[in-house]
Design an enzyme around this catalytic site. Sequence first.
Site, PDB file in Angstrom:
ATOM      1  N   ASP A 211       0.816  -1.263   0.064  1.00  0.00           N
ATOM      2  CA  ASP A 211       0.072   0.084  -0.019  1.00  0.00           C
ATOM      3  C   ASP A 211       0.914   1.216   0.033  1.00  0.00           C
ATOM      4  OD1 ASP A 211      -2.544   1.515   0.649  1.00  0.00           O
ATOM      5  OD2 ASP A 211      -1.402   2.186   2.213  1.00  0.00           O
TER       6      ASP A 211
ATOM      7  N   TYR B 244       2.949  10.337   0.927  1.00  0.00           N
ATOM      8  CA  TYR B 244       4.165   9.760   1.632  1.00  0.00           C
ATOM      9  C   TYR B 244       5.573  10.314   0.994  1.00  0.00           C
ATOM     10  CZ  TYR B 244       0.695   6.417   3.351  1.00  0.00           C
ATOM     11  OH  TYR B 244      -0.403   5.921   4.157  1.00  0.00           O
TER      12      TYR B 244
ATOM     13  N   LYS C 287      -3.589   5.965  -3.027  1.00  0.00           N
ATOM     14  CA  LYS C 287      -4.756   6.965  -2.675  1.00  0.00           C
ATOM     15  C   LYS C 287      -4.791   8.039  -3.294  1.00  0.00           C
ATOM     16  CE  LYS C 287      -3.382   5.237   2.047  1.00  0.00           C
ATOM     17  NZ  LYS C 287      -2.017   4.712   1.569  1.00  0.00           N
TER      18      LYS C 287
ATOM     19  N   GLY D 294      -1.451   1.093  10.688  1.00  0.00           N
ATOM     20  CA  GLY D 294      -0.888   1.537  11.851  1.00  0.00           C
ATOM     21  C   GLY D 294      -1.226   0.586  13.168  1.00  0.00           C
TER      22      GLY D 294
ATOM     23  N   ASN E 101      -0.240   1.704  16.418  1.00  0.00           N
ATOM     24  CA  ASN E 101      -0.525   3.226  16.868  1.00  0.00           C
ATOM     25  C   ASN E 101       0.399   3.971  16.757  1.00  0.00           C
ATOM     26  OD1 ASN E 101      -2.885   1.850  18.810  1.00  0.00           O
ATOM     27  ND2 ASN E 101      -3.732   3.658  17.432  1.00  0.00           N
ATOM     28  N   SER E 102       1.305   4.329  15.373  1.00  0.00           N
ATOM     29  CA  SER E 102       2.363   5.026  15.232  1.00  0.00           C
ATOM     30  C   SER E 102       3.524   4.830  16.252  1.00  0.00           C
ATOM     31  CB  SER E 102       2.179   6.629  15.518  1.00  0.00           C
ATOM     32  OG  SER E 102       0.906   7.128  14.856  1.00  0.00           O
TER      33      SER E 102
ATOM     34  N   LEU F  74       2.679   1.030  20.489  1.00  0.00           N
ATOM     35  CA  LEU F  74       2.593  -0.483  20.892  1.00  0.00           C
ATOM     36  C   LEU F  74       3.832  -1.354  20.306  1.00  0.00           C
ATOM     37  CD1 LEU F  74      -1.076  -1.100  20.166  1.00  0.00           C
ATOM     38  CD2 LEU F  74       0.086  -1.220  22.436  1.00  0.00           C
TER      39      LEU F  74
END
Length: 332
Positions: free
Chosen positions: A44, A49, A75, A231, A234-235, A238
Site C-alpha cells: 500500500d 508519503y 490513494k 498503524g 498506533n504510530s 505499541l
Amino acid sequence: MRINLPGKVGFGTAPLGNMFRDIPPQEALDTVEAAWQNGIRYFDAAPFYGAGLAELRLGEALATHPRDEYVLSTKVGRLILDEVEDTSTRDMGEKGGLFVHGLPNKVIYDYSADGTLRSIEDSLKRLRTDRIDYVWIHDIAQDFHGENWREVFDVAINGAAKVLTRLREEGVIKGWGLGVNRVEPCVLALQRADPDGFLLAGRYTLLDHQHALAQLMPACEQRGAGIVVGGPYNSGILAGGAHFEYQKATPEMTERVRQLQAIATQFNVDIKAAALQFSLAHPAVAAVIPGASRPERIAENLALAEAHIPAGFWLALRKQGLVAANAPLPTP
C-alpha cells in the site's frame, strides 16, 4: 469480503517516504525486497508519503517482480506538483512535520473527478505499473480538514467516489474505499456510496477499538466491506516507541500501554504480537499493514502475527477492561 488480498499481513509504505527519519535509498529498497522474499504480496502506498517518494521507491523495488503476483493499492486526494516548497511549512493536520525528510515538491488537495484521474495517472508513473488494484480516498476527515471536513467529504463523494465507482465497474480497478484515521467518514461513506472497504489507520487496534466496534465494524460485516488495518502499533507506542497518532503520546495513553505491557509480561507475550493478532481477529479485517523501514522488521512482523498467545492473556485484558467486551478475541 469485497477486499481480496493475498495474506493477512501486507506492507505499508509510509516509512519509505522518510517518515520520522531520512532513510538511505538502498535501505528502503532492501526493506521492500525483504517483504517480497518473506512472501508479502500486498503493498500500500500514497502520493502523500514523502511527496511521491514512497511510490517512487516502491515502484523501483517492485519493477523486477511480475505484476500479476502482487496486489497494489494507493490513494487519491492529493496531487504532487513539479514546483517545490519548504517541507517544514506544510499544513498536514495532525501529521505536521511527519515528512520533512521527503521530497520538496508542493502537495495540494484535490478530491475532484479530474484530480482523481490525474492522481492515478501520476501514481502509475511513479509506481512503474500499468494498473492499481485498490484506490483509497485519502484523509477526508476532521484530523486534516477541521470543522469543514464534511464539506470536503461531499466534494470527494461527488467527485472521487463517482469516478472510482465507474473505474470499478469498467474493471480498471478491483475496488475503492477511504484511507483515513477516523471512523466517522467510513460510516458516512457506507451511507452515501458503495465502497468496497476501508484502510483504517489506528482505529481498530489493541489500544483504540471501541469506537470502531460500535458501528463501523458491524456495518462492514453486513455489507461485506473489508477493513485493512493501518498503524496496528498506533504510530509506534505499541512497539516500544513514544508516538501515538503521529505525535508524542499523552501521559494517559502511556499509562494504558503500561497496563497492557504489565499483563503481556505476566503471560510472557510480546505486545507487538498481541497488537497484530487482536486486529486480525475481527472477521471484517482483511489484513494488517504494519509499516517498516528496516529489512529485519519484515520477518519479525510475520512471526509476531503467528506467535502463540495463551487464551488467559486475552481474558486478563478483558477482565481489566483493556479490551472491549464485544471485541472478537484471537483463538490460540
